[in-house]
Design a protein around this motif. Structure first.
Motif, PDB file in Angstrom:
ATOM      1  N   GLN A 103       1.052   0.995   5.654  1.00 40.20           N
ATOM      2  CA  GLN A 103       0.116   0.448   4.680  1.00 40.20           C
ATOM      3  C   GLN A 103       0.444   0.869   3.255  1.00 40.20           C
ATOM      4  N   ALA A 104       0.754   2.136   3.032  1.00 36.64           N
ATOM      5  CA  ALA A 104       1.040   2.616   1.679  1.00 36.64           C
ATOM      6  C   ALA A 104       2.293   1.954   1.120  1.00 36.64           C
ATOM      7  N   ALA A 105       3.288   1.733   1.973  1.00 35.70           N
ATOM      8  CA  ALA A 105       4.524   1.091   1.515  1.00 35.70           C
ATOM      9  C   ALA A 105       4.266  -0.356   1.108  1.00 35.70           C
ATOM     10  N   VAL A 106       3.506  -1.093   1.919  1.00 35.82           N
ATOM     11  CA  VAL A 106       3.203  -2.490   1.600  1.00 35.82           C
ATOM     12  C   VAL A 106       2.379  -2.568   0.316  1.00 35.82           C
ATOM     13  N   CYS A 107       1.365  -1.704   0.206  1.00 30.57           N
ATOM     14  CA  CYS A 107       0.523  -1.673  -0.988  1.00 30.57           C
ATOM     15  C   CYS A 107       1.362  -1.314  -2.216  1.00 30.57           C
ATOM     16  N   GLY A 108       2.235  -0.303  -2.072  1.00 32.17           N
ATOM     17  CA  GLY A 108       3.074   0.098  -3.191  1.00 32.17           C
ATOM     18  C   GLY A 108       4.018  -1.007  -3.630  1.00 32.17           C
ATOM     19  N   TYR A 109       4.608  -1.704  -2.660  1.00 31.33           N
ATOM     20  CA  TYR A 109       5.524  -2.796  -2.986  1.00 31.33           C
ATOM     21  C   TYR A 109       4.788  -3.934  -3.685  1.00 31.33           C
ATOM     22  N   LEU A 110       3.604  -4.276  -3.192  1.00 31.81           N
ATOM     23  CA  LEU A 110       2.837  -5.349  -3.815  1.00 31.81           C
ATOM     24  C   LEU A 110       2.413  -4.995  -5.231  1.00 31.81           C
ATOM     25  N   ASN A 111       2.244  -3.707  -5.518  1.00 32.59           N
ATOM     26  CA  ASN A 111       1.923  -3.296  -6.872  1.00 32.59           C
ATOM     27  C   ASN A 111       3.094  -3.469  -7.826  1.00 32.59           C
ATOM     28  N   THR A 112       4.306  -3.644  -7.302  1.00 32.91           N
ATOM     29  CA  THR A 112       5.433  -3.986  -8.169  1.00 32.91           C
ATOM     30  C   THR A 112       5.511  -5.489  -8.401  1.00 32.91           C
ATOM     31  N   CYS A 113       4.712  -6.254  -7.645  1.00 33.29           N
ATOM     32  CA  CYS A 113       4.682  -7.711  -7.773  1.00 33.29           C
ATOM     33  C   CYS A 113       3.445  -8.182  -8.527  1.00 33.29           C
ATOM     34  N   LEU A 114       2.277  -7.647  -8.183  1.00 37.03           N
ATOM     35  CA  LEU A 114       0.995  -8.117  -8.687  1.00 37.03           C
ATOM     36  C   LEU A 114       0.357  -7.058  -9.571  1.00 37.03           C
TER      37      LEU A 114
END
Length: 344
Positions: A103-114
């Motif tokens: 979960q933290a990895a997906v959330c962190g990656y999406l924060n580089t997009c959105l």
């Protein structure tokens, strides 16, 4: 994408670096096909390495402290695609482990997009929902982390394409989307990309989490079903196999160039015996120079280039910082409960 699929009421300002706001009603978003021609490698590699070392040490320490990363031994064998498949068949424990690990990895990656926290929150949950539901219809990806990040990128890009006026994205991600048209991987398969994809799933997982993500040893041990003491050996075996496959792929790519073919033979000897002196060919051949650099410093090449080759969009420094913040500030257990209710 359906307009109802994307949350319409988004906050007008960003409350923090990661998504912590209450989510609006999520829909079911069909993951769009995104086949970009260009890999983004983010900031300067030297700056990336410096920031990654600092963030990585803090992240490993934090991963060792969080209760949901200490998995019981009976769960440890549920690694790779098996975990996703169990979650798809209604395994509540498997779903909890899957979300806890990633979960933290997906959330962190999406924060580089959105840039909007509510949108990141929605997209994170939707990513897990889509991956778990789709596992019953499509073969599971060899490495769940990469599959999740790949899906997250497509969800973010699809939301922006459908609602550019209300879906706020980072400047770098917007530029990448605009320039991303055509086949993938860019300019024909790269040897590193080909070699990695030819590895058995176990060694793909080992290299991604050891060399790229730099995860906590206890977490990687659970994913691979190995004792922490055997991780170093697993890394060596995976690197050795990757090196052999890289040479095979590169030899095939330069088969019509005699000088390069001769250099590949030299390179094969050099990778096993570093006492062999380098030839001058790589000084005026960019592709052979890149191959020599990749194989001489395999760990560095994997860490700097593999994520962008596999995912297209990748900002290494931002990803590590955002993932650390997500680890520190969020609890995946609530998301796991919501997903369990949705998927039942």
């Amino acid at each position: 994408m359906n307009s109802a699929d994307v949350p319409k009421r988004l906050p007008s300002h960003r409350k923090g670096l990661i998504a912590t706001s209450k989510r609006t009603a999520p829909g079911t978003l069909a993951t769009p096909s995104l086949e970009p021609p260009r890999a983004s490698f983010g900031p300067d590699p030297a700056q990336q390495a410096l920031a990654a070392r600092e963030t990585g040490s803090r992240m490993r320490e934090l991963l060792g402290q969080l209760p949901w990363t200490h998995l019981s031994r009976r769960r440890a064998a549920a690694g790779g695609s098996l975990l996703v498949d169990r979650a798809h068949r209604g395994g509540g424990e498997a779903l909890s482990v899957l979300v806890g690990r990633h979960q933290a990895a997906v959330c962190g990656y999406l924060n580089t997009c959105l840039t909007d926290p509510a949108m990141v929150d929605w997209a994170t949950e939707h990513t897990f929902r889509h991956v778990v539901r789709a596992s019953g219809h499509h073969p599971s990806h060899a490495v769940p982390r990469i599959h999740l990040l790949d899906t997250a990128r497509s969800v973010a890009a699809g939301a922006w394409r459908s609602h550019p006026e209300s879906c706020a994205v980072t400047e770098g991600f917007r530029e990448w989307i605009v320039e991303s048209v055509g086949p993938w991987p860019p300019q024909g398969p790269a040897p590193l990309y080909e070699a990695y994809r030819c590895l058995p799933a176990r060694w793909q997982t080992a290299l991604w989490h050891l060399a790229v993500e730099d995860d906590h040893p206890a977490l990687i041990s659970d994913m691979l079903g190995l004792s922490p003491g055997r991780l170093a050996l697993a890394r060596q075996r995976a690197q050795h196999m990757l090196s052999d496959l890289y040479l095979t792929a590169y030899r095939r790519a330069v088969s019509g160039r005699p000088a390069c073919t001769s250099f590949v033979q030299h390179l094969a000897v050099y990778t096993t015996s570093r006492d062999i002196a380098a030839t001058g060919h790589a000084e005026y051949c960019p592709s052979c120079s890149r191959a020599e650099a990749d194989l001489t410093h395999l760990d560095i090449g994997v860490r700097l280039h593999l994520p962008a080759l596999l995912l297209g969009w990748w900002d290494d420094t931002a990803y590590r910082q955002m993932r650390y913040l997500a680890l520190r500030n969020s609890d995946p257990r609530g998301m796991a409960r919501r997903l369990r209710r949705d998927l039942d």
